[in-house]
Design a protein around this motif. Structure first.
Motif, PDB file in Angstrom:
ATOM      1  N   HIS A 203       0.811  -1.226   0.000  1.00  0.00           N
ATOM      2  CA  HIS A 203       0.000   0.000   0.000  1.00  0.00           C
ATOM      3  C   HIS A 203       0.844   1.275   0.000  1.00  0.00           C
ATOM      4  CE1 HIS A 203      -3.367  -2.525   0.423  1.00  0.00           C
ATOM      5  NE2 HIS A 203      -3.276  -2.740   1.706  1.00  0.00           N
ATOM      6  N   GLU A 205       0.443   3.579  -1.900  1.00  0.00           N
ATOM      7  CA  GLU A 205      -0.481   4.691  -2.176  1.00  0.00           C
ATOM      8  C   GLU A 205      -1.020   5.337  -0.895  1.00  0.00           C
ATOM      9  OE1 GLU A 205      -1.049   1.548  -2.591  1.00  0.00           O
ATOM     10  OE2 GLU A 205      -3.079   0.997  -2.019  1.00  0.00           O
ATOM     11  N   ALA A 206      -0.932   4.608   0.221  1.00  0.00           N
ATOM     12  CA  ALA A 206      -1.424   5.176   1.487  1.00  0.00           C
ATOM     13  C   ALA A 206      -0.456   6.227   2.040  1.00  0.00           C
ATOM     14  CB  ALA A 206      -1.632   4.074   2.519  1.00  0.00           C
ATOM     15  N   THR A 208       2.277   5.925   3.799  1.00  0.00           N
ATOM     16  CA  THR A 208       2.782   5.725   5.159  1.00  0.00           C
ATOM     17  C   THR A 208       4.252   5.312   5.204  1.00  0.00           C
ATOM     18  OG1 THR A 208       1.906   3.493   5.052  1.00  0.00           O
ATOM     19  CG2 THR A 208       0.531   5.135   6.139  1.00  0.00           C
TER      20      THR A 208
ATOM     21  N   ARG B 144      -7.486   6.023   7.167  1.00  0.00           N
ATOM     22  CA  ARG B 144      -6.929   5.527   5.906  1.00  0.00           C
ATOM     23  C   ARG B 144      -7.068   4.019   5.734  1.00  0.00           C
ATOM     24  NH1 ARG B 144      -1.177   8.415   5.031  1.00  0.00           N
ATOM     25  NH2 ARG B 144      -1.469   9.516   7.002  1.00  0.00           N
ATOM     26  N   ARG B 211     -11.459   2.874  -5.420  1.00  0.00           N
ATOM     27  CA  ARG B 211     -10.797   1.576  -5.251  1.00  0.00           C
ATOM     28  C   ARG B 211     -11.820   0.461  -4.989  1.00  0.00           C
ATOM     29  NH1 ARG B 211      -7.348   5.312  -2.556  1.00  0.00           N
ATOM     30  NH2 ARG B 211      -8.753   5.222  -0.792  1.00  0.00           N
ATOM     31  N   TYR B 279      -8.742  -2.058   3.936  1.00  0.00           N
ATOM     32  CA  TYR B 279      -7.942  -2.194   2.731  1.00  0.00           C
ATOM     33  C   TYR B 279      -7.662  -3.678   2.477  1.00  0.00           C
ATOM     34  CZ  TYR B 279      -5.525   1.930   0.805  1.00  0.00           C
ATOM     35  OH  TYR B 279      -5.173   3.037   0.114  1.00  0.00           O
TER      36      TYR B 279
END
Lengths: 216, 286
Positions: A203, A205-206, A208, B144, B211, B279
């Motif tokens: 991830h 794209e997050a 972090t 998130r 998404r 996610y």
């Protein structure tokens, strides 16, 4: 400055869950709490189906979403990059659980007796400081076994090389799929692996910036 | 793509009561400034607003793992929306109660009364109330791990829902205590505007592609039953009823409209929380 990180070779991981169990035993985790897990999924369709095992511990991100949202500052990133929780400060609001893109935080519902039973090292506080002892009604997660790596200086050993000061999941991996060490040391094995073309992070794209890398 | 189970109905109740309370106070305050003669009726809305928010916070405390540590929740106002929200809500409660209490006999002794200083306190309460309405969207926006919530569309959506539920509550209070028809009609007309805004933002929230997990969550929101409740029962039917009031001057249908908006406002927050999914942690091996 040291920045601890982990690299996992997905071609070597056999999905045996030894790391999961080793983590539970090492950290005296109550039933249902898995600081590290190995996801197991299939891709494609017969005859081109593939099975992948994906070990997922806390990513100890450079920019942790959990630290940003924590209202009490119980979640903090240490200078060596390890993200920790001070259980004496945690409010149990679970904001960090929904903020983490990796689903690696666990809310402790069980009573203290299930976490620190009489006679266990945690009960006596042998291995952890008071703020690191699990408490009911707080959120917990993988610590990169800070209680082990923090002893490195004192023992004159190197985390990632010497088992006594290396996270238990790395020690226990039967496929030798896990590597641990200093990401800021260009000569360390982990930093070389992390900069290889096979390395990716989960991830991205997050935003972090995880300190855990996967080798494809 | 596991469903999130960290936050449940308690958060829905807290944000619903917080939104409705802040909306009720803001609409009562602004209507009171525009029409001073209605102040006699509007003072109930001004008082009930912060009380509703307080009740929501009590429900939230019950959900916390360590409620006794609540004071520590103000420690991270530089980066945590929860801390910022704590400050905003505290200011709102203090100022809204400070403004409304002197309007009631037993508290008329309060030194600032309803004069200029009182109005100043009330204005700060109004600003804090509007920030409370926006805060819920920011709170969810920083999640998130749950793509459905991590979107800026929730901020205007919660703002509109908060204002429409606040106005609906004000209409019900006004009707119950015999507010004059013209003021009730005005409340109905303003509610219509916010319902239209809510409808547009809700449509955008459900239609904007994103998404995969977001789409899975949105698919859950878009089941006929959920669409019927969120769109039909909570927005379209009350809008028709308020339009009827506007055209005919007959205010009784507003009771049903107000109740439907309140039920719909809670359901919307509840279903958005319930539909949240984490996610998916997947890596496609070459």
């Amino acid at each position: 400055m040291v920045r601890w990180g982990m690299v996992m070779d997905l071609r070597k991981c056999v999905g045996c869950q030894t790391c999961t169990v080793a983590c539970e035993v090492e950290n005296f985790l109550p039933r249902g709490v898995l600081w590290g897990r190995v996801d197991d999924y299939e891709e494609g369709e017969y005859p081109n189906a593939k099975r992948t095992f994906l070990p997922i511990p806390c990513m100890h991100c450079e920019e942790p979403a959990c630290e940003k949202v924590c209202p009490t500052k119980a979640t903090q990133k240490r200078e060596d990059g390890v993200v920790t929780i001070d259980y004496n400060k945690c409010l149990g609001c679970k904001y960090c659980i929904v903020a983490c893109p990796y689903e690696v935080r666990f809310y402790l519902k069980v009573g203290e007796e299930k976490i620190r039973w009489p006679g266990s090292p945690l009960w006596k506080g042998e291995f952890r400081s008071e703020s690191q002892l699990l408490q009911k009604g707080t959120v917990s997660k993988c610590t990169f076994c800070t209680h082990r790596i923090d002893k490195a200086k004192e023992l004159g050993k190197i985390p990632g090389k010497d088992p006594e000061v290396t996270p238990m999941c790395v020690n226990s991996c039967v496929g030798d799929a896990r590597y641990f060490g200093d990401l800021d040391d260009p000569n360390s094995e982990v930093s070389k692996l992390a900069s290889s073309q096979r390395a990716i992070r989960l991830h991205e794209e997050a935003g972090t910036k995880p300190s855990v890398y996967y080798l494809l | 793509m596991r469903k999130q189970d960290a936050w449940g109905w308690e958060i829905a109740v807290d944000t619903f009561l917080g939104g409705a309370g802040a909306g009720l106070y803001a609409s009562s305050f602004l209507l009171g400034v525009a029409n001073v003669s209605a102040q006699e009726f509007l003072r109930y809305g001004l008082l009930l607003g912060p009380i509703l928010l307080l009740v929501g916070l009590v429900v939230l405390f019950a959900e916390l793992g360590k409620p006794a540590r609540i004071i520590k929740a103000f420690a991270n106002i530089r980066s945590s929306w929860m801390s910022v929200g704590g400050v905003i809500q505290t200011i709102f409660i203090i100022c809204a109660l400070g403004y409304s209490l002197p309007m009631f006999g037993p508290f008329s002794w309060l030194p600032w009364g309803t004069g200029v200083f009182g109005l100043l306190i009330g204005t700060v309460g109004l600003i804090a109330g509007i920030l409370v309405l926006l805060y819920h969207g920011f709170l969810f926006g920083d999640s998130r791990g749950v793509p459905l919530w991590s979107t800026p569309i929730l901020q205007p959506l919660f703002l509109f829902v908060g204002l429409s539920t606040g106005l609906a509550a004000l209409f019900l209070i006004g009707y119950g205590i015999g507010m004059e028809m013209l003021t009730l009609q005005t409340i109905g007309n303003i509610t219509l505007v916010f319902l239209a805004g809510e409808g547009i933002v809700l449509w955008a929230f459900l239609m904007v592609p994103s998404r995969m997990t977001y789409e899975l969550s949105v698919m859950e929101l878009k089941t006929p039953a959920n669409l019927g409740i969120m769109g039909g029962i909570a927005i379209i039917l009350p809008a028709v009823l308020f339009a009827t009031i506007s055209l005919t001057g007959f205010t009784a249908p507003g009771i049903l409209a107000g109740l439907l908006i309140l039920i719909g406002g809670f359901y919307l927050r509840h279903i958005i929380i319930k539909a949240g999914r984490y996610y998916p942690s997947r890596i496609n091996m070459p």
